[in-house]
Enzyme design. Structure first.
Site, PDB file in Angstrom:
ATOM      1  N   GLY A   1       0.794  -1.259   0.148  1.00 12.94           N
ATOM      2  CA  GLY A   1      -0.081  -0.029   0.039  1.00 12.94           C
ATOM      3  C   GLY A   1       0.818   1.224  -0.041  1.00 12.94           C
ATOM      4  O   GLY A   1       1.983   1.215   0.423  1.00 12.94           O
ATOM      5  N   CYS A   2       0.526   2.370  -0.415  1.00 10.42           N
ATOM      6  CA  CYS A   2       0.880   3.494  -0.458  1.00 10.42           C
ATOM      7  C   CYS A   2       1.637   4.189   0.683  1.00 10.42           C
ATOM      8  O   CYS A   2       2.742   4.425   1.017  1.00 10.42           O
ATOM      9  CB  CYS A   2       0.322   4.685  -1.357  1.00 10.42           C
ATOM     10  SG  CYS A   2      -1.528   4.824  -0.587  1.00 10.42           S
ATOM     11  N   PHE A   3       0.588   3.975   1.687  1.00 11.58           N
ATOM     12  CA  PHE A   3       1.084   4.429   3.326  1.00 11.58           C
ATOM     13  C   PHE A   3       2.125   3.461   3.655  1.00 11.58           C
ATOM     14  O   PHE A   3       2.982   3.997   4.450  1.00 11.58           O
ATOM     15  CB  PHE A   3      -0.154   4.368   4.148  1.00 11.58           C
ATOM     16  CG  PHE A   3      -1.163   5.769   3.790  1.00 11.58           C
ATOM     17  CD1 PHE A   3      -0.654   6.861   3.751  1.00 11.58           C
ATOM     18  CD2 PHE A   3      -2.311   5.633   3.702  1.00 11.58           C
ATOM     19  CE1 PHE A   3      -1.332   7.923   3.837  1.00 11.58           C
ATOM     20  CE2 PHE A   3      -3.500   6.442   3.437  1.00 11.58           C
ATOM     21  CZ  PHE A   3      -2.926   7.821   3.512  1.00 11.58           C
TER      22      PHE A   3
ATOM     23  N   THR B   1       4.339   1.938   2.295  1.00 10.38           N
ATOM     24  CA  THR B   1       5.569   2.162   1.575  1.00 10.38           C
ATOM     25  C   THR B   1       6.310   3.166   2.326  1.00 10.38           C
ATOM     26  O   THR B   1       7.470   3.007   2.694  1.00 10.38           O
ATOM     27  CB  THR B   1       5.573   2.609   0.172  1.00 10.38           C
ATOM     28  OG1 THR B   1       4.639   1.625  -0.612  1.00 10.38           O
ATOM     29  CG2 THR B   1       6.521   2.945  -0.671  1.00 10.38           C
TER      30      THR B   1
ATOM     31  N   GLU C   1       2.442  12.024  -0.537  1.00 13.00           N
ATOM     32  CA  GLU C   1       2.176  11.620   0.708  1.00 13.00           C
ATOM     33  C   GLU C   1       3.558  12.093   1.670  1.00 13.00           C
ATOM     34  O   GLU C   1       4.621  12.054   1.064  1.00 13.00           O
ATOM     35  CB  GLU C   1       1.849  10.102   0.873  1.00 13.00           C
ATOM     36  CG  GLU C   1       0.587   9.824   0.517  1.00 13.00           C
ATOM     37  CD  GLU C   1       0.339   7.928   0.484  1.00 13.00           C
ATOM     38  OE1 GLU C   1      -0.744   7.604   0.222  1.00 13.00           O
ATOM     39  OE2 GLU C   1       1.390   7.302   0.999  1.00 13.00           O
TER      40      GLU C   1
END
Length: 332
Positions: free
Chosen positions: A145-147, A149, A235
Protein backbone atom coordinates in the site's frame (compact mmCIF):
# COMPACT_ATOMS: atom_id res chain seq x y z
CA UNK A 1 11.09 -7.33 -25.03
CA UNK A 2 8.62 -8.64 -22.46
CA UNK A 3 4.90 -8.25 -23.17
CA UNK A 4 2.97 -6.85 -20.20
CA UNK A 5 -0.79 -6.87 -19.63
CA UNK A 6 -2.23 -4.07 -17.51
CA UNK A 7 -5.57 -5.15 -16.06
CA UNK A 8 -7.67 -2.35 -14.62
CA UNK A 9 -5.96 0.33 -16.68
CA UNK A 10 -8.77 2.88 -16.43
CA UNK A 11 -7.98 3.75 -12.79
CA UNK A 12 -5.29 6.18 -11.69
CA UNK A 13 -2.77 3.46 -10.82
CA UNK A 14 -3.46 1.26 -13.84
CA UNK A 15 -3.27 4.15 -16.29
CA UNK A 16 0.07 5.28 -14.88
CA UNK A 17 1.36 1.71 -14.98
CA UNK A 18 0.37 1.52 -18.65
CA UNK A 19 2.24 4.76 -19.34
CA UNK A 20 5.40 3.50 -17.62
CA UNK A 21 5.28 0.16 -19.45
CA UNK A 22 4.68 1.93 -22.77
CA UNK A 23 7.82 4.03 -22.34
CA UNK A 24 9.99 1.25 -20.91
CA UNK A 25 12.96 0.26 -23.10
CA UNK A 26 12.62 -3.47 -22.39
CA UNK A 27 8.85 -3.87 -22.06
CA UNK A 28 6.04 -3.86 -24.60
CA UNK A 29 2.58 -2.73 -23.57
CA UNK A 30 0.23 -5.61 -24.27
CA UNK A 31 -3.52 -5.57 -23.68
CA UNK A 32 -4.95 -2.87 -21.42
CA UNK A 33 -8.28 -3.79 -19.89
CA UNK A 34 -11.15 -2.20 -18.02
CA UNK A 35 -14.49 -3.49 -16.82
CA UNK A 36 -16.20 -0.11 -17.18
CA UNK A 37 -14.46 1.61 -20.11
CA UNK A 38 -14.02 -1.11 -22.74
CA UNK A 39 -13.79 0.43 -26.20
CA UNK A 40 -12.41 3.72 -24.88
CA UNK A 41 -8.88 4.90 -25.62
CA UNK A 42 -6.61 5.60 -22.65
CA UNK A 43 -5.71 8.80 -24.47
CA UNK A 44 -9.31 9.93 -24.05
CA UNK A 45 -9.38 9.18 -20.32
CA UNK A 46 -5.87 10.43 -19.50
CA UNK A 47 -4.57 12.73 -22.27
CA UNK A 48 -1.44 13.63 -20.27
CA UNK A 49 -0.19 10.02 -20.26
CA UNK A 50 -0.06 9.98 -24.09
CA UNK A 51 -0.96 6.27 -24.37
CA UNK A 52 -3.24 5.53 -27.32
CA UNK A 53 -4.10 1.91 -26.50
CA UNK A 54 -7.79 1.02 -26.52
CA UNK A 55 -9.22 -0.59 -23.39
CA UNK A 56 -10.75 -4.05 -23.72
CA UNK A 57 -12.87 -6.29 -21.54
CA UNK A 58 -10.54 -8.76 -19.79
CA UNK A 59 -10.54 -12.27 -21.28
CA UNK A 60 -8.02 -14.43 -19.45
CA UNK A 61 -7.85 -17.04 -22.18
CA UNK A 62 -7.12 -14.42 -24.81
CA UNK A 63 -5.10 -11.94 -22.78
CA UNK A 64 -2.79 -14.30 -20.88
CA UNK A 65 -0.39 -14.75 -23.82
CA UNK A 66 1.98 -12.31 -22.14
CA UNK A 67 5.15 -12.51 -20.08
CA UNK A 68 3.82 -10.56 -17.10
CA UNK A 69 0.82 -8.65 -15.82
CA UNK A 70 0.15 -5.71 -13.56
CA UNK A 71 -3.28 -6.12 -11.94
CA UNK A 72 -4.75 -2.82 -10.81
CA UNK A 73 -8.11 -4.05 -9.52
CA UNK A 74 -9.69 -3.16 -6.16
CA UNK A 75 -9.27 -5.55 -3.23
CA UNK A 76 -11.51 -8.57 -3.55
CA UNK A 77 -11.83 -8.24 -7.32
CA UNK A 78 -8.10 -8.76 -7.88
CA UNK A 79 -7.71 -12.20 -6.26
CA UNK A 80 -9.57 -14.34 -8.84
CA UNK A 81 -7.91 -12.49 -11.73
CA UNK A 82 -4.48 -13.01 -10.20
CA UNK A 83 -5.27 -16.70 -9.61
CA UNK A 84 -6.36 -17.10 -13.23
CA UNK A 85 -3.19 -15.48 -14.53
CA UNK A 86 -0.99 -17.60 -12.28
CA UNK A 87 -2.74 -20.77 -13.46
CA UNK A 88 -1.67 -19.77 -16.96
CA UNK A 89 1.94 -19.20 -15.89
CA UNK A 90 1.93 -15.40 -16.03
CA UNK A 91 4.12 -13.47 -13.61
CA UNK A 92 1.99 -10.95 -11.71
CA UNK A 93 2.48 -7.75 -9.78
CA UNK A 94 -0.77 -7.17 -7.88
CA UNK A 95 -1.55 -3.62 -6.79
CA UNK A 96 -4.45 -4.57 -4.51
CA UNK A 97 -4.31 -5.63 -0.88
CA UNK A 98 -5.34 -9.21 -1.68
CA UNK A 99 -1.94 -10.85 -1.16
CA UNK A 100 -0.17 -8.46 1.21
CA UNK A 101 -1.44 -9.94 4.47
CA UNK A 102 -0.20 -13.38 5.48
CA UNK A 103 -3.09 -14.22 7.80
CA UNK A 104 -6.36 -14.96 6.00
CA UNK A 105 -8.37 -14.14 9.13
CA UNK A 106 -6.74 -10.72 9.42
CA UNK A 107 -7.36 -10.04 5.73
CA UNK A 108 -11.02 -11.00 5.94
CA UNK A 109 -11.51 -8.98 9.11
CA UNK A 110 -10.31 -5.82 7.35
CA UNK A 111 -11.43 -6.49 3.77
CA UNK A 112 -13.72 -9.18 2.27
CA UNK A 113 -13.85 -13.00 2.01
CA UNK A 114 -10.71 -13.97 0.12
CA UNK A 115 -11.12 -15.02 -3.51
CA UNK A 116 -7.93 -17.10 -3.82
CA UNK A 117 -6.87 -18.27 -0.35
CA UNK A 118 -4.59 -20.93 -1.82
CA UNK A 119 -2.21 -18.14 -2.90
CA UNK A 120 -1.99 -16.44 0.51
CA UNK A 121 1.59 -16.51 1.70
CA UNK A 122 2.91 -17.29 -1.78
CA UNK A 123 3.49 -13.69 -2.82
CA UNK A 124 6.66 -11.72 -2.20
CA UNK A 125 5.95 -8.46 -0.38
CA UNK A 126 6.98 -5.88 -2.94
CA UNK A 127 8.74 -3.18 -0.95
CA UNK A 128 11.79 -3.40 -3.15
CA UNK A 129 14.44 -1.88 -0.91
CA UNK A 130 13.53 -4.22 1.95
CA UNK A 131 12.77 -7.45 0.08
CA UNK A 132 14.87 -7.36 -3.06
CA UNK A 133 16.15 -10.95 -3.11
CA UNK A 134 12.75 -12.58 -2.71
CA UNK A 135 11.16 -10.30 -5.31
CA UNK A 136 13.84 -11.23 -7.85
CA UNK A 137 12.80 -14.89 -7.72
CA UNK A 138 9.06 -14.36 -7.38
CA UNK A 139 6.23 -15.24 -9.72
CA UNK A 140 3.72 -13.17 -7.72
CA UNK A 141 4.48 -9.89 -5.99
CA UNK A 142 2.08 -8.06 -3.69
CA UNK A 143 2.77 -4.38 -4.23
CA UNK A 144 2.61 -2.57 -0.86
CA UNK A 145 0.00 0.00 0.00
CA UNK A 146 1.08 3.59 -0.49
CA UNK A 147 1.00 4.46 3.23
CA UNK A 148 2.97 1.33 4.23
CA UNK A 149 5.58 2.13 1.56
CA UNK A 150 6.42 5.49 3.12
CA UNK A 151 5.98 4.35 6.72
CA UNK A 152 8.09 1.20 6.41
CA UNK A 153 10.93 2.94 4.58
CA UNK A 154 10.85 5.57 7.33
CA UNK A 155 10.90 3.06 10.17
CA UNK A 156 12.89 0.07 8.85
CA UNK A 157 16.33 1.17 10.12
CA UNK A 158 14.96 1.69 13.64
CA UNK A 159 12.97 -1.56 13.55
CA UNK A 160 15.98 -3.60 12.49
CA UNK A 161 18.02 -2.07 15.30
CA UNK A 162 15.35 -3.00 17.89
CA UNK A 163 14.77 0.64 18.73
CA UNK A 164 10.98 0.95 18.37
CA UNK A 165 9.01 0.67 21.62
CA UNK A 166 6.01 2.57 20.27
CA UNK A 167 5.19 4.65 17.20
CA UNK A 168 2.54 7.14 16.11
CA UNK A 169 2.24 7.71 12.35
CA UNK A 170 0.58 10.92 11.17
CA UNK A 171 0.03 10.70 7.40
CA UNK A 172 -0.98 13.40 4.93
CA UNK A 173 -2.21 12.33 1.51
CA UNK A 174 -3.50 13.82 -1.70
CA UNK A 175 -7.01 12.87 -2.78
CA UNK A 176 -5.88 10.54 -5.59
CA UNK A 177 -5.05 8.02 -2.86
CA UNK A 178 -8.79 7.43 -2.49
CA UNK A 179 -9.14 6.30 -6.12
CA UNK A 180 -10.79 7.66 -9.26
CA UNK A 181 -14.43 7.41 -8.14
CA UNK A 182 -15.51 10.52 -6.20
CA UNK A 183 -16.85 10.15 -2.68
CA UNK A 184 -18.27 12.51 -0.08
CA UNK A 185 -14.86 12.56 1.61
CA UNK A 186 -12.90 13.38 -1.55
CA UNK A 187 -15.40 15.78 -3.16
CA UNK A 188 -13.80 19.13 -4.03
CA UNK A 189 -16.05 21.01 -1.61
CA UNK A 190 -14.91 18.76 1.27
CA UNK A 191 -11.21 18.89 0.44
CA UNK A 192 -10.55 22.41 -0.85
CA UNK A 193 -8.92 24.70 1.75
CA UNK A 194 -9.32 21.96 4.34
CA UNK A 195 -7.32 19.27 6.14
CA UNK A 196 -9.13 16.47 7.91
CA UNK A 197 -8.37 13.04 9.39
CA UNK A 198 -10.31 10.04 8.09
CA UNK A 199 -10.77 6.37 8.93
CA UNK A 200 -9.43 7.09 12.40
CA UNK A 201 -8.56 3.80 14.09
CA UNK A 202 -9.90 1.81 11.15
CA UNK A 203 -7.62 2.32 8.16
CA UNK A 204 -6.94 -0.94 6.33
CA UNK A 205 -3.23 -0.25 5.94
CA UNK A 206 -2.73 -0.52 9.71
CA UNK A 207 -2.42 -4.34 9.89
CA UNK A 208 -0.06 -4.27 6.90
CA UNK A 209 2.26 -1.84 8.67
CA UNK A 210 2.06 -3.90 11.88
CA UNK A 211 2.84 -7.13 10.01
CA UNK A 212 5.87 -5.78 8.19
CA UNK A 213 7.29 -3.95 11.20
CA UNK A 214 7.09 -7.21 13.15
CA UNK A 215 8.96 -8.96 10.33
CA UNK A 216 11.66 -6.29 10.63
CA UNK A 217 12.01 -6.85 14.38
CA UNK A 218 9.49 -4.39 15.85
CA UNK A 219 6.36 -6.27 17.01
CA UNK A 220 4.39 -3.16 17.93
CA UNK A 221 0.84 -2.02 17.32
CA UNK A 222 1.09 1.32 15.56
CA UNK A 223 -1.20 4.30 15.93
CA UNK A 224 -1.87 5.34 12.34
CA UNK A 225 -4.02 8.34 11.38
CA UNK A 226 -4.25 9.52 7.75
CA UNK A 227 -5.34 13.03 6.77
CA UNK A 228 -6.64 14.28 3.42
CA UNK A 229 -4.99 17.48 2.23
CA UNK A 230 -6.01 19.66 -0.75
CA UNK A 231 -3.48 18.34 -3.28
CA UNK A 232 -4.04 15.80 -6.04
CA UNK A 233 -1.16 13.43 -5.30
CA UNK A 234 1.65 12.93 -2.81
CA UNK A 235 2.10 11.64 0.73
CA UNK A 236 4.00 12.82 3.78
CA UNK A 237 4.49 10.42 6.68
CA UNK A 238 5.39 11.94 10.06
CA UNK A 239 6.47 9.13 12.38
CA UNK A 240 6.95 9.76 16.11
CA UNK A 241 8.89 6.93 17.73
CA UNK A 242 9.35 6.25 21.42
CA UNK A 243 12.73 4.48 21.35
CA UNK A 244 13.37 1.27 23.26
CA UNK A 245 16.49 2.90 24.71
CA UNK A 246 17.93 6.41 24.72
CA UNK A 247 19.48 7.44 21.40
CA UNK A 248 21.11 10.55 20.05
CA UNK A 249 20.87 12.10 16.61
CA UNK A 250 24.30 10.91 15.49
CA UNK A 251 23.38 7.28 16.18
CA UNK A 252 20.10 7.37 14.28
CA UNK A 253 21.66 9.35 11.44
CA UNK A 254 24.29 6.63 11.07
CA UNK A 255 21.60 3.92 11.00
CA UNK A 256 19.74 5.62 8.16
CA UNK A 257 22.88 6.46 6.22
CA UNK A 258 23.98 2.83 6.35
CA UNK A 259 20.51 1.44 5.55
CA UNK A 260 20.08 3.48 2.39
CA UNK A 261 23.64 3.89 1.15
CA UNK A 262 23.60 3.07 -2.55
CA UNK A 263 19.81 3.00 -2.83
CA UNK A 264 18.93 4.80 -6.05
CA UNK A 265 15.39 5.67 -5.05
CA UNK A 266 15.69 6.44 -1.32
CA UNK A 267 17.48 9.62 -0.28
CA UNK A 268 18.21 10.62 3.31
CA UNK A 269 17.97 14.41 3.47
CA UNK A 270 18.77 16.93 6.18
CA UNK A 271 15.57 18.98 6.27
CA UNK A 272 12.09 17.45 6.52
CA UNK A 273 10.88 16.80 2.96
CA UNK A 274 7.70 17.94 1.25
CA UNK A 275 5.41 16.17 -1.20
CA UNK A 276 6.47 18.36 -4.10
CA UNK A 277 10.09 17.26 -3.67
CA UNK A 278 9.27 13.79 -5.01
CA UNK A 279 6.26 14.42 -7.23
CA UNK A 280 6.04 12.12 -10.28
CA UNK A 281 9.17 10.20 -9.30
CA UNK A 282 9.97 6.79 -7.84
CA UNK A 283 11.90 8.46 -5.02
CA UNK A 284 11.36 8.54 -1.28
CA UNK A 285 12.96 11.35 0.73
CA UNK A 286 13.55 10.64 4.41
CA UNK A 287 14.70 12.94 7.21
CA UNK A 288 15.34 11.79 10.79
CA UNK A 289 15.68 13.85 13.98
CA UNK A 290 15.74 13.36 17.75
CA UNK A 291 13.78 15.65 20.04
CA UNK A 292 16.32 16.65 22.73
CA UNK A 293 13.56 17.42 25.20
CA UNK A 294 11.79 14.06 25.33
CA UNK A 295 14.12 11.74 23.38
CA UNK A 296 11.55 10.81 20.74
CA UNK A 297 12.81 10.00 17.27
CA UNK A 298 10.97 11.87 14.51
CA UNK A 299 11.14 10.46 10.98
CA UNK A 300 9.61 12.21 7.99
CA UNK A 301 9.16 10.48 4.62
CA UNK A 302 7.70 11.87 1.40
CA UNK A 303 6.60 9.86 -1.63
CA UNK A 304 4.26 10.27 -4.57
CA UNK A 305 1.41 7.88 -3.74
CA UNK A 306 0.73 7.08 -7.41
CA UNK A 307 4.41 6.56 -8.26
CA UNK A 308 6.63 5.11 -5.53
CA UNK A 309 3.48 4.34 -3.55
CA UNK A 310 1.96 2.30 -6.39
CA UNK A 311 2.75 2.21 -10.10
CA UNK A 312 6.43 3.05 -10.46
CA UNK A 313 7.22 0.71 -7.58
CA UNK A 314 5.35 -1.97 -9.54
CA UNK A 315 7.74 -1.37 -12.45
CA UNK A 316 10.70 -1.52 -10.06
CA UNK A 317 9.45 -4.91 -8.87
CA UNK A 318 8.67 -6.13 -12.38
CA UNK A 319 12.21 -5.24 -13.48
CA UNK A 320 13.60 -7.51 -10.76
CA UNK A 321 11.18 -10.33 -11.59
CA UNK A 322 12.21 -10.23 -15.26
CA UNK A 323 15.94 -10.02 -14.59
CA UNK A 324 16.22 -6.43 -15.81
CA UNK A 325 18.14 -3.59 -14.13
CA UNK A 326 16.03 -2.48 -11.18
CA UNK A 327 15.96 1.15 -12.25
CA UNK A 328 15.30 0.58 -15.97
CA UNK A 329 12.50 2.75 -17.28
CA UNK A 330 12.41 4.79 -14.08
CA UNK A 331 13.94 8.21 -13.71
CA UNK A 332 15.70 8.80 -10.41
Amino acid sequence: MADVLVAGASGFAGALAARLVDRHPSLTLGPVTSRSHAGTSLLELYPHHRVGAVLEELDLDRHSEVDAAIVAYPHGAAAPVVAGLRERGVRVVDLSADFRLLDRGVYERWYVPHGAPELIGGAAYGLTELNRERIAGAELVANPGCFPTGALLALAPLARAGLIADVVIDAKTGVSGAGRAPTDVTHFVSVAENVKPYKVGSHRHTPEIDQELAALGAPVSVTFVPHLVPVDQGELMSCYVTPAEPVDESRVAALFAEAYAGERFVEVVDAPPGMRDVRETNRCHISVHVDPGNGRVMVFAAIDNLWKGTSSQAIQNLNLMLGLPEDEGLEA
